[in-house]
Design an enzyme around this catalytic site. Structure first.
Site, short mmCIF file in Angstrom:
data_model
loop_
_atom_site.label_atom_id
_atom_site.label_comp_id
_atom_site.label_asym_id
_atom_site.label_seq_id
_atom_site.Cartn_x
_atom_site.Cartn_y
_atom_site.Cartn_z
N GLU A 48 -9.04 -2.57 -18.08
CA GLU A 48 -8.97 -3.93 -17.50
C GLU A 48 -7.64 -4.20 -16.82
O GLU A 48 -7.39 -5.31 -16.34
CB GLU A 48 -9.22 -4.98 -18.59
CG GLU A 48 -10.59 -4.87 -19.26
CD GLU A 48 -11.74 -4.84 -18.25
OE1 GLU A 48 -11.76 -5.70 -17.35
OE2 GLU A 48 -12.59 -3.93 -18.36
N ASP B 64 0.90 5.24 15.71
CA ASP B 64 0.79 3.79 15.64
C ASP B 64 -0.45 3.26 16.34
O ASP B 64 -0.54 2.09 16.64
CB ASP B 64 2.04 3.13 16.22
CG ASP B 64 2.34 3.59 17.62
OD1 ASP B 64 3.29 3.08 18.21
OD2 ASP B 64 1.61 4.47 18.12
N PRO C 227 -6.24 -5.11 -7.15
CA PRO C 227 -7.03 -5.96 -6.24
C PRO C 227 -6.34 -7.31 -5.99
O PRO C 227 -6.69 -8.02 -5.06
CB PRO C 227 -8.37 -6.14 -6.95
CG PRO C 227 -8.18 -5.64 -8.33
CD PRO C 227 -6.98 -4.78 -8.36
N ARG D 156 2.03 9.62 6.89
CA ARG D 156 1.99 9.75 8.36
C ARG D 156 3.28 9.28 9.00
O ARG D 156 3.60 9.66 10.11
CB ARG D 156 0.84 8.93 8.94
CG ARG D 156 -0.54 9.32 8.45
CD ARG D 156 -1.59 8.37 9.00
NE ARG D 156 -1.44 8.17 10.44
CZ ARG D 156 -1.84 9.03 11.36
NH1 ARG D 156 -2.42 10.13 11.00
NH2 ARG D 156 -1.64 8.78 12.62
#
Ligand code: 4H7
Length: 171
Positions: free
Chosen positions: A61, A114, A34, A99
Site C-alpha cells: 500500500e 528534444d 501516483p 537520454r
C-alpha cells in the site's frame, strides 16, 4: 496500517535506514508515486543534471508518510494509472532521463533528444523492403530531395499529432 484498511504499509525505520545508507553529498531522493508530479521530457532533462539519484519504490500500500517527510525531495508519477509497485515507474524514469546524460546516446539520437519537448510527434519510419504485403514505402522517402523529405515528415507528424493528441498542438 493505522486506521485500518487492507494490505501492508512499509515501515518508516527500515526505509529511512536504507535511504541514509546510500545517501551522499548531492543525492536527490525521488519517491515514485501516483500522488507525484507528472513526469515530462523537461522534468527528465532537469533530473539528469543531478550527480546522484535515489529512487524509492513503494510496494504493497506504499510507505509510511514519515519516510517521505524525512527523506524524500520530490514525488514523481509516470502517469495517471496505478501499478502494483514503484519499480516499473523507476525503470521508466531512468530510461527517460538517461537520454539526457552526455555520452549515453550516439550522435544521431542525441540531436533528436528534444523532439517531444517541441510538442509534436515524430513522423513514421520505414526500412527495406520497399514493398511489404502490398504496402509501399512513400515515394518521397525513396527520392533524394531532402527538403521535400523534411517537409513531408513534418506534415505527417502534424497530421498524426492532430488526430491523436490535438491538445499538444494548442501548446
Ligand atoms: C507509492 C505509493 C507509481 C507507490 C503508493 C507507483 C503508480 C505509480 C505505490 C503506491 C505506483 C505512477 C499503493 C499505489 C497501492 C496503488 C493500489 C506503488 N503506481 N500504490 N495502490 N503512476 N504503485 O507513477
Amino acid at each position: 496500517p493505522f486506521g485500518g484498511g487492507p494490505g501492508m504499509v512499509m515501515m518508516a525505520g527500515p526505509c529511512v535506514r536504507a535511504i541514509r545508507n546510500v545517501k551522499r553529498e548531492g543525492s536527490h531522493v525521488i519517491h515514485l508515486s501516483p500522488q507525484g508530479k507528472k513526469l515530462t521530457a523537461a522534468k527528465a532533462r532537469a533530473l539528469a543534471d543531478h550527480s546522484h539519484l535515489i529512487l524509492l519504490c513503494g510496494h504493497y500500500e506504499g510507505v509510511d508518510e514519515r519516510v517521505i517527510e524525512a527523506e524524500v525531495d520530490e514525488e514523481i508519477s509516470i502517469g495517471d494509472y496505478v501499478l502494483t509497485n514503484g519499480c516499473a515507474a523507476a525503470i521508466v524514469l531512468i530510461d527517460a532521463l538517461c537520454r539526457f546524460v552526455p555520452g549515453v546516446l550516439g550522435h544521431d539520437e542525441a540531436a533528436n533528444a528534444d523532439s517531444f519537448e517541441e510538442g509534436i510527434f515524430e513522423g513514421p519510419q520505414y526500412t527495406r523492403p520497399i514493398e511489404f504485403e502490398n504496402r509501399v514505402v512513400p515515394p518521397v522517402l525513396r527520392g533524394r530531395n531532402h527538403q521535400e523529405i523534411k517537409k513531408w515528415r513534418h506534415a505527417q507528424a502534424l497530421r498524426k499529432t492532430e488526430s491523436v493528441r490535438p491538445e499538444l498542438l494548442k501548446k
